[in-house]
Design an enzyme around this catalytic site. Structure first.
Site, short mmCIF file in Angstrom:
data_model
loop_
_atom_site.label_atom_id
_atom_site.label_comp_id
_atom_site.label_asym_id
_atom_site.label_seq_id
_atom_site.Cartn_x
_atom_site.Cartn_y
_atom_site.Cartn_z
CE LYS A 264 -2.43 1.40 3.84
NZ LYS A 264 -2.30 2.85 4.05
CG ASP B 276 -4.68 4.55 1.90
OD1 ASP B 276 -5.81 5.06 1.75
OD2 ASP B 276 -4.17 4.33 3.03
CG LEU B 277 -3.08 8.71 -3.25
CD1 LEU B 277 -2.80 9.31 -4.62
CD2 LEU B 277 -2.00 9.13 -2.26
CE LYS B 278 -7.62 6.79 4.39
NZ LYS B 278 -6.21 6.41 4.33
CG LEU B 279 -8.73 10.25 -5.15
CD1 LEU B 279 -9.05 10.10 -6.64
CD2 LEU B 279 -7.50 11.11 -4.96
CG ASP C 261 -11.65 18.58 -4.44
OD1 ASP C 261 -12.58 19.41 -4.59
OD2 ASP C 261 -10.48 18.92 -4.26
CG ASN D 92 -14.81 19.08 -13.40
OD1 ASN D 92 -14.90 18.30 -14.35
ND2 ASN D 92 -14.14 20.21 -13.45
CB THR E 286 -10.59 3.19 12.25
OG1 THR E 286 -9.33 3.40 11.63
CG2 THR E 286 -11.34 2.10 11.54
NE ARG F 69 -0.84 -3.67 15.89
CZ ARG F 69 -0.97 -2.99 14.74
NH1 ARG F 69 -1.31 -3.60 13.62
NH2 ARG F 69 -0.76 -1.69 14.72
CD GLN G 79 -4.78 0.42 13.84
OE1 GLN G 79 -5.91 0.84 14.08
NE2 GLN G 79 -4.23 0.51 12.64
NE ARG H 188 1.74 0.88 13.79
CZ ARG H 188 0.90 1.67 14.44
NH1 ARG H 188 1.35 2.50 15.36
NH2 ARG H 188 -0.39 1.64 14.15
O1 C5P Z 1 0.89 -0.42 11.55
P1 C5P Z 1 -0.56 -0.75 11.31
O2 C5P Z 1 -0.81 -2.23 11.06
O3 C5P Z 1 -1.47 -0.19 12.37
O4 C5P Z 1 -0.87 0.00 9.94
C1 C5P Z 1 -2.16 0.03 9.41
C2 C5P Z 1 -2.15 0.78 8.12
O5 C5P Z 1 -3.50 0.94 7.70
C3 C5P Z 1 -1.56 2.19 8.19
O6 C5P Z 1 -1.03 2.48 6.88
C4 C5P Z 1 -2.77 3.05 8.46
O7 C5P Z 1 -2.61 4.36 8.00
C5 C5P Z 1 -3.82 2.33 7.65
N1 C5P Z 1 -5.20 2.55 8.05
C6 C5P Z 1 -5.68 2.29 9.32
N2 C5P Z 1 -6.99 2.52 9.62
C7 C5P Z 1 -7.81 2.97 8.68
C8 C5P Z 1 -7.35 3.22 7.39
C9 C5P Z 1 -6.02 2.99 7.10
O8 C5P Z 1 -4.94 1.85 10.20
N3 C5P Z 1 -9.08 3.15 8.95
#
Ligand code: C5P
Length: 233
Positions: free
Chosen positions: A33, A60-63, A65, A68, A120, A182, A191, A212
């Site tokens: 990603k 993952d740029l989450k557009l 706007d 157009n 989240t 995890r 998280q 992580r």
């Molecule tokens: O390190 P970790 O497993 O928490 O990384 C989760 C990835 O998912 C990160 O790139 C984080 O920005 C992304 N993410 C998230 N929760 C979201 C959307 C994206 O943790 N709702």
């Protein structure tokens, strides 16, 4: 249904990202990603370079706007060859349809297009008090997921805890891409609503995004393989 583990390249430079990817043997190309940090640091070429190295890429740029602008931005992104691209469902159906149309390449192919429902990091209280959304979090997430489906999108990013209800509301083929994963024996970090890879599979996640627990592990390659084994077992 495709199922895979996606590693977020949460690095501030291409050098760090390439050093990380060099840990993998030539024949093993994890799905990765690329988020705002790496994209804005390195520019669009990083997507093409990582594709050239044989990885699939979730951009993952989450557009979000006006339709157009999103239409024109998505047309530029369509040339990078990403496999998944995302937008905010809050941009409305018109914006999601504009993104979908522009992401379709001249040869008719397009990336999977998925929507962010509620981040989240946004709690129910902030959503209600600051965004003035009076419904509860689960109802809001499901409503936005249904809007994304009605707009022709392929799925949503959501918590693995929501994957089952999204599938129930939008159908088994509607993709759920879930961070917040995890291992049973690893730290939660920041998280809060987390699941193991195995439980995420049982809950209906199609793609898990695992950062992580892999990147910060003593042996990232072993941690990645463990994750794949637990998720795809
Ligand atoms: O390190 P970790 O497993 O928490 O990384 C989760 C990835 O998912 C990160 O790139 C984080 O920005 C992304 N993410 C998230 N929760 C979201 C959307 C994206 O943790 N709702």
């Amino acid at each position: 249904m495709p199922k895979d583990v996606i590693i977020p390249l949460d690095f501030s430079s291409g050098r760090e990202a390439y050093d990380f990817l060099a840990l993998f043997p030539a024949g093993e190309k994890p799905y990765v990603k690329i988020g705002m940090e790496l994209f804005y640091s390195e520019g669009p070429e990083i997507v093409q370079e990582i594709k050239r190295r044989g990885h699939r890429v979730f951009l993952d740029l989450k557009l979000h706007d006006i339709p157009n602008t999103v239409k024109k931005a998505a047309a530029a992104l369509s040339r990078l060859g990403a496999d998944i691209v995302n937008v905010h469902a809050a941009g409305t159906g018109e914006m999601m349809r504009a993104a979908l149309a522009s992401l379709t390449r001249p040869d008719g192919t397009r990336p999977l297009v998925i929507a962010v429902t509620q981040l989240t990091s946004t709690g129910e209280e902030a959503m209600q008090k600051e965004l003035l959304i009076n419904a509860g979090m689960e109802e809001t997430v499901l409503h936005y997921a249904k809007n994304a489906k009605a707009s022709g999108l392929d799925g949503v990013v959501c918590s693995p805890l929501e994957a089952g209800s999204v599938k129930a509301a939008c159908g088994p083929d509607f993709l759920t891409v879930t961070p917040g994963i995890r291992f049973a024996d690893s730290a939660a970090d920041d998280q809060t609503r987390i699941m193991t890879p195995e439980k995420a599979r049982e809950a209906g996640s199609d793609y898990i995004v695992v950062g992580r627990p892999i990147i910060a592990a003593g042996d990232p390659l072993a941690a990645y393989r463990r994750c794949v084994n637990e998720f795809l077992a």
